[in-house]
Design an enzyme around this catalytic site. Structure first.
Site, PDB file in Angstrom:
ATOM      1  N   CYS A   2      23.261  34.574  66.620  1.00 55.68           N
ATOM      2  CA  CYS A   2      24.247  33.521  66.052  1.00 55.68           C
ATOM      3  C   CYS A   2      24.198  33.288  64.371  1.00 55.68           C
ATOM      4  CB  CYS A   2      23.680  32.319  66.642  1.00 55.68           C
ATOM      5  SG  CYS A   2      23.570  31.928  68.477  1.00 55.68           S
ATOM      6  N   ILE A  51      21.283  33.448  76.290  1.00 53.35           N
ATOM      7  CA  ILE A  51      20.132  32.722  77.027  1.00 53.35           C
ATOM      8  C   ILE A  51      20.624  31.327  77.396  1.00 53.35           C
ATOM      9  CG2 ILE A  51      17.943  31.617  77.187  1.00 53.35           C
ATOM     10  CD1 ILE A  51      17.740  34.700  77.307  1.00 53.35           C
ATOM     11  N   ASN A  72      18.929  30.892  65.197  1.00 53.72           N
ATOM     12  CA  ASN A  72      19.524  31.972  65.255  1.00 53.72           C
ATOM     13  C   ASN A  72      18.464  32.786  65.702  1.00 53.72           C
ATOM     14  OD1 ASN A  72      20.665  34.625  65.038  1.00 53.72           O
ATOM     15  ND2 ASN A  72      20.444  34.464  62.614  1.00 53.72           N
ATOM     16  N   GLY A 363      14.127  50.787  68.400  1.00 55.80           N
ATOM     17  CA  GLY A 363      12.817  51.328  68.251  1.00 55.80           C
ATOM     18  C   GLY A 363      12.302  51.007  66.644  1.00 55.80           C
TER      19      GLY A 363
END
Length: 621
Positions: A2, A51, A72, A363
């Site tokens: 965000c 989420i 965020n 990674g």
């Protein structure tokens, strides 16, 4: 992922709306505003829904309205924290929002809240009872947070450009920050490209007391190695393998599809392998970028890794032609300049990944935590060189000879590495790593900016890291430099900006709290041994990854910049001081003719040339 913005002081709803909408690319799924009815406090938020899509809108307030949060990031241990808070009597209104954990967590733990979070985050909490604003950033600074004070008003936002949308904010380039950009290729926190603006460092917090109009700053966490020299290798191998798998599992938490970035190297292949195990049967989408120039192209390795791990691979190729078309768009949207040319393929990678998913695992952090860079292999030779050759006339003669070598455009060619190595060896070991990465040296910066340059100030952040670990080995001091500075202000910044230009969330697996705390305790001999980088990591991944991946020589996310800059036009820059146009013109002519290799200097200049201050044309003093 965000974007957040706000201010305490002068301004109105229109200012807040303008600041918040400047971050729409970071949060395309929704907008929220909070205006305190009794205090001059304004909070704005743009949301990328990952989420609790139904109930996670922000700004989010407590039931009594006394606590308001904008945030965020992602908190990977939010369900565990929710259970702890519920046992203490907190009543939640959402189903599984990690934002609401911050609301209740602030009430329960106050300024100790960041210590309990395992995730990536930048958040601001307005506490109406205490009349204070509290902000914090995750341990490594995965999520950005800028702040400034001007004219009695405190401003903050996820990106510089949002600050400039407030009518009372004055944006002006800071000459000292330009020098640091030229010296590092990035701007180390807490410095920022504009005057009066600061980046809150990773692991940092800010408290603003409204009654006193006073800012307090501190750190709740700083990366520091604490090696245990007697650690058993076999036990460490098994422990590391379990922590890696746990870190990947935590980052698969999502209410939307997840993919992985894949180069075919050890770090990204590890992430893909454990993700495929966790999502067995569901299939994992992997994303890779290639180059037309063979020495830079990792697509064959990515395809081999995808085939071995059973992944669906999506790939695109970056050429000079599409790079030339992308450069104005990418650099014009970069916000704060940073001169890592791998921003170009990262942008392209994120753009086409976003067509398939909203979240991608990476990674990033593996090289910094486990000694993966070429420079670690150079340290012993560098010490020997300075004992035998020194930094006097013989060294300068060798540099001149190296400059006469033909200039290869291949990835990490011998002549390129030799020139970079000898350039760094102009300094003592405390500055080897920043000098090896530097676009320009101190003398060139002084000439370009027409000012005196103090190396102590220019490299202050790197010197502080070096001096903070007296008695540590060269390897450990290098690890701390790359982890505290380069990872935060180059690698993670690059990925955040490239991903957020497309509304894509990226998650760095290696930066899991438990994994990092274990890596901090590993002795250098388990990271770099007899010239082998990532020693323990490779052993932990035996049986997880094919031997061909574990034994593959590191390639790095390089870009054919040497060749490209012979074809691309170098635009002018209005420096805040100095007259660099003539110097840059000479560098460009020498580079195009093949007499010199000025790729990093020219690219940094190009990055600065595309910087824009909102509301104006090109950035200017």
């Amino acid at each position: 992922m965000c974007g957040l913005a706000g201010f305490l002081g002068a301004g109105d709803r229109d200012d807040l709306v303008a600041m918040t909408r400047a971050l729409a690319h970071r949060g395309p799924d929704g907008e929220g505003l909070y205006l305190d009815p009794d205090a001059a406090v304004r909070l704005g938020h743009r949301r990328l829904s990952i989420i609790d899509i139904a109930d996670g809108a922000q700004p989010m307030a407590s039931a009594d309205g006394d606590i308001v949060v904008v945030y965020n990031g992602e908190i990977y241990n939010h369900l565990e924290l929710r259970r702890q808070l519920e046992r203490r009597g907190h009543v939640f209104r959402t189903d599984h929002s990690d934002t609401e954990v911050l609301v209740h967590g602030w009430r329960e733990w106050g300024e100790e809240l960041p210590l309990r979070l395992n995730g990536m985050f930048a958040f601001a909490v307005w506490d109406r009872r205490r009349h204070c604003l509290f902000m914090a950033r995750d341990r490594f600074g995965e999520k950005p947070l800028y702040w400034a004070e001007q004219g009695g008003t405190l401003f903050f936002a996820s990106e510089l450009s949002a600050l400039a949308r407030h009518r009372a904010f004055h944006a002006e380039i800071a000459p000292a920050a330009v020098c640091k950009l030229l010296a590092h290729g990035f701007i180390p926190a807490p410095n920022a490209y504009w005057r009066d603006v600061r980046k809150l460092p990773g692991g940092g917090w800010l408290r603003y007391d409204l009654a006193e109009r006073r800012v307090s700053l501190g750190r709740y966490w700083t990366f520091a190695l604490a090696p245990e020299p007697d650690m058993d290798e076999a036990v460490a191998t098994e422990t590391l393998r379990g922590l890696l798998e746990q870190a990947v599992a935590r980052r698969l938490m999502s209410d939307v599809p997840i993919g992985v970035f894949l180069s075919g190297g050890i770090d990204s292949s590890m992430v893909a392998a454990f993700a495929a195990r966790q999502r067995r049967g569901a299939g994992i989408d992997a994303f890779a970028i290639g180059f037309a120039e063979a020495s830079f192209d990792e697509l064959p390795h990515a395809r081999a890794a995808a085939a071995a791990l059973g992944l669906r691979l999506h790939a695109e190729t970056l050429t000079l032609q599409n790079a030339g078309a992308l450069i104005p768009e990418i650099l014009g949207r970069l916000d704060e300049p940073m001169a890592d040319p791998s921003l170009l393929p990262t942008f392209l990678l994120c753009r086409f990944a976003r067509r398939h998913t909203s979240v991608a695992l990476s990674g990033d952090g593996g090289d910094e935590l486990f000694a993966g860079y070429d420079t670690f292999a150079a340290l012993r030779l560098a010490r020997l060189y300075q004992r035998v050759i020194g930094r006097g006339g013989l060294h300068r003669g060798l540099r001149r000879l190296a400059d006469l070598l033909p200039k290869s455009a291949a990835n990490m060619s011998f002549d390129y590495k030799l020139r970079r190595a000898l350039g760094g060896l102009e300094h003592g070991p405390e500055l080897w790593h920043p000098a090896w990465l530097a676009p320009l040296d101190a003398a060139q910066i002084a000439e370009l900016m027409e000012t005196r340059v103090d190396p102590e100030e220019l490299y202050a952040e790197a010197l502080a890291v070096w001096r903070g670990s007296p008695g540590a080995s060269d390897v450990d001091r290098g690890l701390e430099y790359y982890t505290q500075l380069y990872l935060q202000d180059d690698i993670l910044t690059k990925v955040d900006r490239a991903a957020m230009m497309h509304g894509l969330e990226t998650r760095a697996v290696f930066l899991d709290n438990d994994l990092v705390d274990f890596a901090r305790r590993l002795p250098a001999s388990l990271k770099f041994r007899n010239g082998e980088r990532k020693y323990l990591l490779k052993r932990a991944l035996r049986g997880i990854l094919p031997d061909a991946i574990l034994q593959r020589r590191k390639k790095g996310f390089g870009v054919p910049l040497m060749a490209w800059l012979k074809e691309l036009d170098i635009p002018p820059v209005a420096l805040p001081q100095g007259r660099g146009e003539d110097m840059v013109r000479r560098w460009s002519e020498a580079h195009r003719s093949g007499r010199a290799d000025h790729r990093l200097a020219l690219w940094t200049w190009m990055v600065m040339a595309h910087h824009r201050i909102p509301g104006g044309a090109a950035a200017r003093p």
